[in-house]
Design a protein around this motif. Structure first.
Motif, short mmCIF file in Angstrom:
data_model
loop_
_atom_site.label_atom_id
_atom_site.label_comp_id
_atom_site.label_asym_id
_atom_site.label_seq_id
_atom_site.Cartn_x
_atom_site.Cartn_y
_atom_site.Cartn_z
N GLY A 79 5.34 -11.78 10.46
CA GLY A 79 4.07 -11.26 9.58
C GLY A 79 2.83 -11.18 10.59
N GLU A 80 3.12 -10.66 11.85
CA GLU A 80 1.86 -10.78 12.95
C GLU A 80 1.12 -9.45 12.47
OE1 GLU A 80 5.59 -10.03 15.34
OE2 GLU A 80 5.43 -10.56 13.36
N ARG A 81 1.34 -8.59 12.02
CA ARG A 81 0.58 -7.36 11.25
C ARG A 81 1.44 -6.79 10.19
NH1 ARG A 81 3.40 -5.99 15.75
NH2 ARG A 81 4.20 -3.82 16.03
N THR A 82 0.29 -6.05 9.41
CA THR A 82 1.01 -5.31 8.45
C THR A 82 0.74 -3.67 8.73
OG1 THR A 82 0.28 -7.08 6.87
CG2 THR A 82 0.55 -4.82 5.92
N LEU A 83 1.63 -2.78 8.55
CA LEU A 83 1.55 -1.54 8.49
C LEU A 83 1.39 -0.88 7.38
CD1 LEU A 83 4.66 -1.03 10.80
CD2 LEU A 83 2.42 -1.30 11.74
N THR A 84 0.44 0.03 7.09
CA THR A 84 0.03 0.88 6.03
C THR A 84 0.28 2.17 6.11
OG1 THR A 84 -1.39 -0.77 5.57
CG2 THR A 84 -1.71 1.19 4.31
N PHE A 85 1.54 3.01 5.46
CA PHE A 85 1.71 4.27 5.43
C PHE A 85 1.27 4.87 4.07
CE2 PHE A 85 4.79 2.15 7.83
CZ PHE A 85 4.79 2.82 9.17
N PRO A 86 0.52 6.41 4.31
CA PRO A 86 0.26 6.92 3.02
C PRO A 86 1.51 8.10 2.51
CG PRO A 86 -0.65 8.09 5.10
CD PRO A 86 0.16 6.96 5.49
N LEU A 87 1.75 7.79 1.36
CA LEU A 87 2.79 8.99 0.96
C LEU A 87 1.81 9.95 -0.04
CD1 LEU A 87 5.44 6.14 -0.49
CD2 LEU A 87 5.66 8.03 1.40
N LEU A 88 1.78 11.06 0.43
CA LEU A 88 0.95 12.32 0.12
C LEU A 88 1.69 12.89 -0.85
CD1 LEU A 88 -0.50 13.29 3.37
CD2 LEU A 88 -1.43 11.50 2.00
N THR A 89 1.20 13.77 -1.78
CA THR A 89 1.95 14.44 -2.84
C THR A 89 2.60 15.77 -1.73
OG1 THR A 89 -0.16 15.90 -3.07
CG2 THR A 89 0.41 14.01 -4.75
N ASN A 90 3.42 16.33 -2.39
CA ASN A 90 4.34 17.47 -1.89
C ASN A 90 4.13 18.55 -3.06
OD1 ASN A 90 6.38 19.04 -0.77
ND2 ASN A 90 6.96 17.39 0.45
N LYS A 91 4.04 19.69 -2.70
CA LYS A 91 4.50 20.96 -3.51
C LYS A 91 5.73 21.03 -4.10
CE LYS A 91 0.46 23.45 -2.25
NZ LYS A 91 0.05 24.67 -1.44
N VAL A 92 6.75 20.47 -3.12
CA VAL A 92 8.30 20.69 -3.54
C VAL A 92 8.46 19.33 -4.31
CG1 VAL A 92 10.58 20.71 -2.78
CG2 VAL A 92 8.67 22.01 -1.53
N GLN A 93 8.53 19.28 -5.67
CA GLN A 93 8.79 18.26 -6.46
C GLN A 93 9.86 17.39 -6.14
OE1 GLN A 93 8.83 18.90 -10.79
NE2 GLN A 93 6.88 19.47 -10.65
N ALA A 94 10.90 17.89 -5.52
CA ALA A 94 12.22 16.78 -5.25
C ALA A 94 11.80 16.14 -3.75
CB ALA A 94 13.13 18.03 -4.69
N MET A 95 10.82 16.53 -3.35
CA MET A 95 10.47 16.07 -1.88
C MET A 95 9.44 15.18 -2.00
SD MET A 95 12.71 16.30 0.36
CE MET A 95 12.17 15.66 1.65
N CYS A 96 8.70 14.96 -3.35
CA CYS A 96 7.59 14.34 -3.55
C CYS A 96 7.38 12.89 -3.84
CB CYS A 96 6.51 15.00 -4.47
SG CYS A 96 4.96 14.72 -4.91
N PRO A 97 7.25 12.15 -2.93
CA PRO A 97 7.26 10.54 -3.19
C PRO A 97 6.33 10.17 -3.97
CG PRO A 97 6.39 10.93 -1.08
CD PRO A 97 6.66 12.39 -1.22
N ALA A 98 5.16 10.73 -4.14
CA ALA A 98 4.03 10.36 -5.07
C ALA A 98 4.51 10.50 -6.47
CB ALA A 98 2.83 11.08 -4.64
#
Length: 161
Positions: A79-98
């Motif tokens: 727990g020395e640090r925390t990584l923060t990653f964005p999950l953006l929208t994607n026009k291809v619904q099958a690939m859109c994590p949001a």
């Protein structure tokens, strides 16, 4: 897994089945964030570790974007640090994590300390069940032949996504 395979599998996901939505979302998040299986799901049903696996509290939502906080990886074990990653929208619904995260959270809101990739336990009314590594692999083995992806049984391994 590749974007092409995700696009082929997405229509097979039963959106009324929280378990399938959780599994597909888990695979998609693992793909987008290049996470190891141990950061996504436990080995066993009762093996969820909120320090290692993503939990609902690991997410923050800002409009159409999710931020995922990860505090345990192969190189961050104390727990020395925390990584923060964005999950953006994607026009291809099958690939859109949001989109898939939204579907999962809407279908099955879970407590902050609960596993992110979870569904109602069919055997224990009112209990939460985390998706396991075994369930991920088993479901992939069911979906891939349906989209004409021929595989050898030993080819699907837990680190595939």
């Amino acid at each position: 897994m590749t974007p092409r395979i995700f696009k082929l599998i997405a229509p097979l996901v039963d959106l009324t089945c929280t378990r399938e939505v959780a599994i597909y979302t888990c695979m998609l998040i693992g793909f987008h964030l290049l996470l190891r299986r141990m950061n996504l799901v436990p080995e066993k049903v009762d093996g969820f570790d909120s320090r290692k696996q993503l939990q609902c509290g690991s997410l923050r939502r800002y409009r159409d974007t999710f931020l995922v906080e990860i505090s345990f990886t192969k190189t961050i074990q104390f727990g020395e640090r925390t990584l923060t990653f964005p999950l953006l929208t994607n026009k291809v619904q099958a690939m859109c994590p949001a989109l898939w995260l939204s579907r999962l959270i809407t279908a099955f809101p879970c407590p902050e300390e609960g596993p992110l990739f979870a569904y109602p336990d069919p055997k224990k009314l009112g209990k939460v069940r985390s998706v396991t590594a075994y369930e991920l692999i088993t479901q992939m083995r069911k979906w891939l032949p349906k989209v004409q992806i021929q595989i050898q049984k030993s080819f699907i391994v837990p680190y595939m996504f």
